[in-house]
Design a protein around this motif. Sequence first.
Motif, PDB file in Angstrom:
ATOM      1  N   CYS A 320      33.719  94.068 101.012  1.00 41.28           N
ATOM      2  CA  CYS A 320      34.891  93.445 100.225  1.00 41.28           C
ATOM      3  C   CYS A 320      35.090  94.890  99.444  1.00 41.28           C
ATOM      4  N   ARG A 321      34.138  95.539  98.908  1.00 38.54           N
ATOM      5  CA  ARG A 321      34.326  96.650  98.012  1.00 38.54           C
ATOM      6  C   ARG A 321      35.019  97.868  98.937  1.00 38.54           C
ATOM      7  N   ASN A 322      34.555  98.086  99.898  1.00 35.62           N
ATOM      8  CA  ASN A 322      34.945  99.173 100.995  1.00 35.62           C
ATOM      9  C   ASN A 322      36.493  98.971 101.268  1.00 35.62           C
ATOM     10  N   ASN A 323      36.975  97.855 101.305  1.00 37.99           N
ATOM     11  CA  ASN A 323      38.265  97.312 101.704  1.00 37.99           C
ATOM     12  C   ASN A 323      39.157  97.315 100.471  1.00 37.99           C
ATOM     13  N   GLY A 324      38.688  97.564  99.237  1.00 34.63           N
ATOM     14  CA  GLY A 324      39.542  97.406  98.097  1.00 34.63           C
ATOM     15  C   GLY A 324      39.577  96.018  97.343  1.00 34.63           C
ATOM     16  N   GLY A 325      38.471  95.271  97.939  1.00 35.85           N
ATOM     17  CA  GLY A 325      38.592  93.845  97.381  1.00 35.85           C
ATOM     18  C   GLY A 325      37.240  93.738  96.425  1.00 35.85           C
ATOM     19  N   ALA A 326      36.805  92.408  96.256  1.00 36.58           N
ATOM     20  CA  ALA A 326      35.647  92.208  95.490  1.00 36.58           C
ATOM     21  C   ALA A 326      34.876  90.994  95.827  1.00 36.58           C
TER      22      ALA A 326
END
Length: 388
Positions: A320-326
């Motif tokens: 999630c962090r690598n794709n800009g999410g959380a």
Amino acid sequence: MLVRMNYKYEMFPNEEQMETMNCWLSICRHQYNSALLDKQRFYQKNKTGLSRHALQKKQTKDKQRFKFLKTMPSQPLQEVFFRLEKAYKNFFEGRTRYPKLKKHKDYTSMTFTQFGVDKRKIKNKKTGDVNVQDVRYAASLDENNHLLISKLGAVYVNFHRPLEGKVKQVTIKRQSNRWFAIFSVERHVNETVDFPVQSTGVDVGIQKFAVLSDGSNVENPRFLLKAEKTLKRAQKKLSRMKQGSNNWKKQRQNVQQLHIKVANQRRDFLHKRSYHLAKTYKFVFVEDLKIQNMVKNRHLAKSIHDAGWGAFCRKLEYKCRNNGGALIRIKPHYTSQDCSSCGKRVKKALSVRTHVCQSCGVVLDRDHNAAINIEKIGLDLLGLSPTL
């Protein structure tokens, strides 16, 4: 924003290189055990801890006495003390047990903390001139997909997928009779992902691996349960053999391969499920479960470990962090008891799998009701509305 990622590839050393790396792992293991005993003795005598820097200085002196320490690169030897320091830190923070002496099967990897080729300013002592030269670290790559390791040589690595980002360090890992190179890279977050859905709540379980707030669910593959009969037969055969014999070693290898297969199947499943969620939803809400406490229940421990909830959440978090999410963890209190429609608390035992609210009349699967509550709590924490 920069993030750290690991890329794992299989490497194919020759017989001589495998023997050398096995010897290096043995040296690192003995250094770890020796340092652990030194710290224990030092504390008993002085009532204070022995620092990592003191151990490193002692190792430098030991190299003059024990020449075998010079047969391997210095970085993996120094990294041993970082591992021990981290083990003590995790113990004092309550995450793990007290560090113990490592057996042969416990110490299976070594890390080269510096990687590649770096430009350095080198001063000529005679002329005083300063020249910029390329300096190759103990581990680096060449143009032919070979990993160059100091005092070992070139080892072929099967790069089955592109290695993206700047490599910061590499870990060499022995897994049964196979060897792997794990590259730790630094790369930028992918901020161009267009998420189809804003958010979802995820309730993990045993009957179903995960239920989402939209009602969709992921079946639990139960890899260990499916392989349990074969494992039991193989381990029973191993127990009847004479320990240390050639047949015993071969059968032990077979048992190891069965366990590795189950672990690989579980890892592959978790990677695919977490990848799909990280690509679909910008915000993923999960319960902050205390898995260490949950596995104390002997009736559920094996099923919980087989499901791999902790590994799933860790994979989902960095994806999630690598794709800009959380990935956002919320407190699990009463998510299964509270009605997702009216909010009234409907108490029920764990064996009751259907949520029936007498106040508003809603009837839902227990896990689906919990997933909706998880998403609602998460959206309230972020101050977001349920829709875009």
